[in-house]
Write a protein that holds these residues in place. Structure first.
Motif, short mmCIF file in Angstrom:
data_model
loop_
_atom_site.label_atom_id
_atom_site.label_comp_id
_atom_site.label_asym_id
_atom_site.label_seq_id
_atom_site.Cartn_x
_atom_site.Cartn_y
_atom_site.Cartn_z
N ILE A 143 0.84 -1.20 0.00
CA ILE A 143 0.00 0.00 0.00
C ILE A 143 0.87 1.25 0.00
N SER A 144 1.88 1.26 0.86
CA SER A 144 2.76 2.43 0.94
C SER A 144 3.51 2.66 -0.35
N ALA A 145 3.93 1.58 -1.00
CA ALA A 145 4.68 1.71 -2.24
C ALA A 145 3.83 2.31 -3.36
N LYS A 146 2.56 1.93 -3.41
CA LYS A 146 1.69 2.39 -4.49
C LYS A 146 1.02 3.73 -4.17
N ALA A 147 0.83 4.00 -2.89
CA ALA A 147 0.18 5.26 -2.49
C ALA A 147 0.98 5.90 -1.37
N PRO A 148 2.15 6.42 -1.68
CA PRO A 148 3.07 6.92 -0.64
C PRO A 148 2.55 8.12 0.14
N SER A 149 1.60 8.86 -0.42
CA SER A 149 1.09 10.06 0.25
C SER A 149 -0.21 9.80 1.02
N ALA A 150 -0.70 8.59 0.97
CA ALA A 150 -2.01 8.29 1.55
C ALA A 150 -1.98 8.20 3.07
N HIS A 151 -3.06 8.64 3.67
CA HIS A 151 -3.34 8.38 5.08
C HIS A 151 -4.04 7.02 5.11
N VAL A 152 -3.47 6.06 5.83
CA VAL A 152 -4.00 4.69 5.82
C VAL A 152 -4.62 4.36 7.17
N ALA A 153 -5.91 4.00 7.16
CA ALA A 153 -6.64 3.60 8.35
C ALA A 153 -6.86 2.09 8.32
N VAL A 154 -6.37 1.40 9.33
CA VAL A 154 -6.50 -0.05 9.43
C VAL A 154 -7.60 -0.34 10.46
N LEU A 155 -8.66 -0.99 10.03
CA LEU A 155 -9.79 -1.28 10.91
C LEU A 155 -9.68 -2.69 11.48
N GLY A 156 -10.00 -2.83 12.75
CA GLY A 156 -9.94 -4.12 13.41
C GLY A 156 -11.28 -4.84 13.40
N TYR A 157 -11.43 -5.78 14.32
CA TYR A 157 -12.61 -6.64 14.38
C TYR A 157 -13.28 -6.52 15.75
N PRO A 158 -14.60 -6.68 15.80
CA PRO A 158 -15.30 -6.62 17.10
C PRO A 158 -15.17 -7.93 17.87
N ARG A 159 -15.43 -7.86 19.16
CA ARG A 159 -15.67 -9.10 19.93
C ARG A 159 -17.05 -9.61 19.53
#
Length: 269
Positions: A161-177
């Motif tokens: 992701i960083s290599a293809k979109a170096p200027s992007a703000h990246v949000a990683v979403l987790g999982y619920p219980r």
């Protein structure tokens, strides 16, 4: 001569202050606000499986107009929106099939992935169909995978992701219980199984959050927004076992997307 030196000093001071103010304004600007495009990557929790209202052209990926990426894009009108998240996606699928829209002008990326790699579906199948001991053993195997193998796979995704979109703000979403313990469920899994499944979700989230942080990404923890809306809560935002549509089992409902995922993403974007 003295006045000239004073004038030069004042001029340089004003230029320095102006540069500082400009820099401060730039530093405070949200990367998402400057985004020229938003790309939503990931697995079924991002595509919206369980929320209904699937986009017909998405086929088996089951991208929903009620999924948090679609809801955010509709509310914020980014200059472009690419929705490539897909049901069943593993880390390798994201790298192989979902990254095409990313480029140097991409401003915002969201992604949820890792659950399928860790064997989420097999864990739930084992726990529903087999004994408590088999369930707990399968969860232990999944946790071992999260320790030994998943971090490297997440690194591959995040680096791509960083290599293809170096200027992007990246949000990683987790999982619920999944479960409210000692809740309203009178049948089904034992409390020990439910607690172990919740613990596995926590374990997975911790691993994902660490890898995200190490790549300079932000992690969105949805466990708080889903609290009080787990299976067995009486107000669930997650499907329990659904024999009529087995693929939607243990996935967020439309309310889970809008009330559980969207507020967390809003806080990150």
């Amino acid at each position: 001569m003295r006045r000239s030196r004073i004038t030069a000093y004042v001029t340089s001071l004003l230029l320095a202050v102006g540069a500082a103010l400009t820099g401060a304004a730039t530093a405070q600007a949200s990367p998402a606000l400057a985004a020229t495009g938003y790309v939503a990557l990931g697995d079924s929790y991002s595509s919206g499986v369980g929320a209904g209202s699937y986009i017909s052209s998405s086929g088996d990926c089951k991208r929903s107009t009620k999924a948090y990426p679609y809801l955010w894009a509709a509310a914020n009108s980014p200059s472009s929106f690419s929705f490539t998240a897909c049901s069943g996606a593993r880390t390798g699928d994201v790298v192989a099939n979902q990254l095409t829209p990313l480029n140097s002008t991409t401003g915002l990326v969201s992604v949820s992935v890792g659950g399928n790699d860790a064997g989420f579906a097999d864990v739930m199948t084992t726990c529903v169909l087999q004994s408590e001991s088999a369930c707990l053993a399968r969860i232990a195997t999944a946790r071992a995978y999260v320790d030994s193998t998943l971090p490297g796979k997440l690194d591959t995704v995040y680096s791509a992701i960083s290599a293809k979109a170096p200027s992007a703000h990246v949000a990683v979403l987790g999982y619920p219980r999944f479960y409210k313990l000692n809740g309203s469920c009178l049948t089904g899994l034992s409390e020990a199984e439910r607690a172990a499944i919740n613990g596995a979700a926590d374990y997975l989230n911790s691993a994902i959050a660490k890898r995200a942080a190490d790549h300079g990404f932000t992690f969105g923890d949805v466990r708080g927004t889903f609290t009080g809306h787990e299976i067995c809560s009486g107000s669930a935002w997650l499907h329990s076992l659904n024999l009529l549509n087995i693929g939607e089992s243990y996935h967020p409902t439309a309310s889970g997307q809008s009330g559980g995922y969207l507020p967390v993403f809003n806080g990150l974007a």
